[in-house]
Design an enzyme around this catalytic site. Structure first.
Site, short mmCIF file in Angstrom:
data_model
loop_
_atom_site.label_atom_id
_atom_site.label_comp_id
_atom_site.label_asym_id
_atom_site.label_seq_id
_atom_site.Cartn_x
_atom_site.Cartn_y
_atom_site.Cartn_z
N LEU A 148 0.82 -1.21 0.00
CA LEU A 148 0.00 0.00 0.00
C LEU A 148 0.85 1.26 0.00
O LEU A 148 1.92 1.32 0.61
CB LEU A 148 -0.92 0.00 1.22
CG LEU A 148 -1.88 -1.20 1.31
CD1 LEU A 148 -2.76 -1.07 2.55
CD2 LEU A 148 -2.75 -1.33 0.05
N GLN A 183 -5.04 -12.34 -12.92
CA GLN A 183 -4.91 -11.14 -13.75
C GLN A 183 -3.48 -10.91 -14.23
O GLN A 183 -3.20 -9.94 -14.91
CB GLN A 183 -5.46 -9.91 -13.04
CG GLN A 183 -4.65 -9.42 -11.86
CD GLN A 183 -5.41 -8.34 -11.10
OE1 GLN A 183 -6.42 -8.59 -10.46
NE2 GLN A 183 -4.92 -7.10 -11.18
N GLY A 231 -1.62 6.37 -2.68
CA GLY A 231 -2.73 6.24 -3.63
C GLY A 231 -3.83 5.35 -3.07
O GLY A 231 -5.02 5.71 -3.05
N HIS A 232 -3.42 4.17 -2.56
CA HIS A 232 -4.40 3.28 -1.93
C HIS A 232 -5.05 3.98 -0.73
O HIS A 232 -6.25 3.88 -0.52
CB HIS A 232 -3.71 2.01 -1.41
CG HIS A 232 -3.06 1.17 -2.46
ND1 HIS A 232 -1.71 1.00 -2.55
CD2 HIS A 232 -3.60 0.42 -3.46
CE1 HIS A 232 -1.42 0.19 -3.56
NE2 HIS A 232 -2.55 -0.18 -4.13
N LEU A 271 1.83 7.27 -8.23
CA LEU A 271 2.23 6.23 -7.27
C LEU A 271 1.75 4.88 -7.77
O LEU A 271 0.64 4.75 -8.28
CB LEU A 271 1.63 6.51 -5.89
CG LEU A 271 2.10 7.79 -5.20
CD1 LEU A 271 1.49 7.86 -3.80
CD2 LEU A 271 3.62 7.85 -5.11
N LYS A 284 -6.10 6.03 -11.50
CA LYS A 284 -4.77 5.59 -11.96
C LYS A 284 -4.91 4.44 -12.96
O LYS A 284 -4.21 4.38 -13.97
CB LYS A 284 -3.95 5.17 -10.75
CG LYS A 284 -2.78 4.25 -11.02
CD LYS A 284 -1.65 4.99 -11.67
CE LYS A 284 -0.37 4.19 -11.76
NZ LYS A 284 -0.52 2.85 -12.29
N GLN A 300 -9.46 0.08 -16.18
CA GLN A 300 -10.05 -0.83 -15.18
C GLN A 300 -11.29 -0.20 -14.55
O GLN A 300 -12.34 -0.85 -14.40
CB GLN A 300 -9.01 -1.15 -14.12
CG GLN A 300 -9.55 -1.84 -12.89
CD GLN A 300 -8.44 -2.20 -11.92
OE1 GLN A 300 -7.69 -3.14 -12.15
NE2 GLN A 300 -8.32 -1.44 -10.83
P1 AMP Z 1 -3.63 -2.17 -6.93
O1 AMP Z 1 -3.22 -2.54 -5.55
O2 AMP Z 1 -2.52 -1.65 -7.78
O3 AMP Z 1 -4.47 -3.22 -7.60
O4 AMP Z 1 -4.61 -0.92 -6.76
C1 AMP Z 1 -5.72 -0.98 -5.93
C2 AMP Z 1 -6.57 0.24 -6.15
O5 AMP Z 1 -5.79 1.41 -5.85
C3 AMP Z 1 -7.02 0.39 -7.62
O6 AMP Z 1 -8.35 0.86 -7.65
C4 AMP Z 1 -6.05 1.40 -8.16
O7 AMP Z 1 -6.57 2.13 -9.25
C5 AMP Z 1 -5.85 2.29 -6.95
N1 AMP Z 1 -4.58 3.04 -7.08
C6 AMP Z 1 -3.36 2.53 -7.34
N2 AMP Z 1 -2.45 3.52 -7.45
C7 AMP Z 1 -3.13 4.68 -7.26
C8 AMP Z 1 -2.76 6.07 -7.27
N3 AMP Z 1 -1.51 6.47 -7.50
N4 AMP Z 1 -3.72 6.99 -7.05
C9 AMP Z 1 -5.01 6.60 -6.83
N5 AMP Z 1 -5.42 5.33 -6.81
C10 AMP Z 1 -4.50 4.37 -7.03
#
Ligand code: AMP
Length: 291
Positions: free
Chosen positions: A33, A61, A36-37, A184, A149, A153
């Site tokens: 995390l 995926q 962004g998360h 991020l 981001k 998706q």
């Molecule tokens: P992930 O862990 O990469 O699958 O991301 C989980 C969620 O966090 C997804 O909805 C991503 O789009 C969101 N996410 C990842 N990076 C960012 C970021 N830099 N800013 C905003 N949301 C993000």
């Protein structure tokens, strides 16, 4: 905050909250995390109600040869970060718990999933659509939070929610960036210092397109040429695509005469990176490209 590995347990924990009349929000993640998360978690907590974060590195995926094995896993740090955030349940199923031994049925997300990232990573969005559907069925949230981001998706999830009548409110949250403009991403951890400089070509290309738009350019070929010129200035970036598309459908456009999105993806070394930016033809909105 409670960490729960089993589907049944998470279901019954949430059922108790529902009996109390509380709304439920889900934030699906693959862990490692970052801010962004955490911005998604913050937005979910701000809605009130019970917040569930899932952490699951979803094998389906990833394509063969991608980074499933080396994808960063930092569960203890993740739990510490979430501990301070107001999240009540962290759902951390194993792949066996999630899929069992003989899963056969998958969700096919349709033509939007064939373009761009879907073309570069065939089958990727089938895995995403299937796991998101499963998480929504397990948690049955009122709200589900996703980041812009991963813009394609997000649009696929919105479609899926409508087309399959999943009945969730899908909330899209703005991209969080580092001070230098790089979005991020858990995958940024793979980048060396030099690779990170190369990776900045992505936000710089998006910013250049946004500035050209503010300057009055509405022709998509011209805007894409601007992005390409920036990308080609970084020979170590292997560009997958740089395009200006309809913001809702992600179909190609010829003129920016409606809300559009600049999207870009490429590889830096072995690391696959994506980024995107809103291109709004209304001059006032376009004056603030957001980087
Ligand atoms: P992930 O862990 O990469 O699958 O991301 C989980 C969620 O966090 C997804 O909805 C991503 O789009 C969101 N996410 C990842 N990076 C960012 C970021 N830099 N800013 C905003 N949301 C993000």
């Amino acid at each position: 905050m409670l960490r729960i590995d089993s589907k049944d347990e998470v279901r019954s924990a949430i059922a108790e909250a529902r009996r109390q009349g509380r709304a439920v929000a889900l934030v699906p993640t693959m862990g490692a995390l970052h801010e962004g998360h955490l911005s998604l978690v913050e937005a979910a907590c701000a809605r009130g109600g019970l917040v569930v974060v899932s952490i699951f590195v979803n094998p389906t995926q990833f394509l063969p040869g991608e980074d499933f094995e080396k994808y960063p896993r930092r569960i203890e740090t993740d739990l510490e970060l979430l501990g301070a955030s107001g999240v009540e349940f962290v759902f951390t199923p194993s792949a066996e718990e999630m899929y069992g031994a003989d899963a056969q049925v998958t969700v096919s997300p349709g033509p939007l999933a064939q373009r761009w990232e879907g073309a570069m990573r065939p089958g990727h969005f089938d895995g995403v659509a299937t796991v998101v559907t499963k998480l929504l069925c397990i948690v049955r949230p009122d709200f589900a939070f996703f980041g812009e981001k991963d813009y394609q998706q997000l649009q696929i999830v919105r479609h899926m929610n409508r087309d399959l009548d999943l009945g969730v409110e899908v909330v899209g949250c703005p991209t969080v960036r580092d001070a230098d403009g790089l979005a991020l991403s858990s995958r940024n951890a793979y980048l060396s210092a030099e690779e990170r400089q190369t990776a900045l070509a992505l936000p710089h290309a998006l910013e250049a397109a946004a500035l050209a738009l503010v300057g009055g350019e509405r022709d998509v070929h011209a805007l894409e040429a601007v992005m390409l010129a920036v990308a080609l200035g970084h020979p170590d970036l292997v560009l997958d695509y740089a395009a200006v598309v309809d913001a809702a459908t992600l179909e190609p456009l010829s003129q920016v005469d409606r809300p559009a999105r600049a999207i870009i993806a490429g590889r830096v070394g072995a690391t696959h990176l994506i980024d995107n930016l809103a291109l709004d033809p209304r001059a006032e909105a376009a004056k603030e490209p957001g980087l």
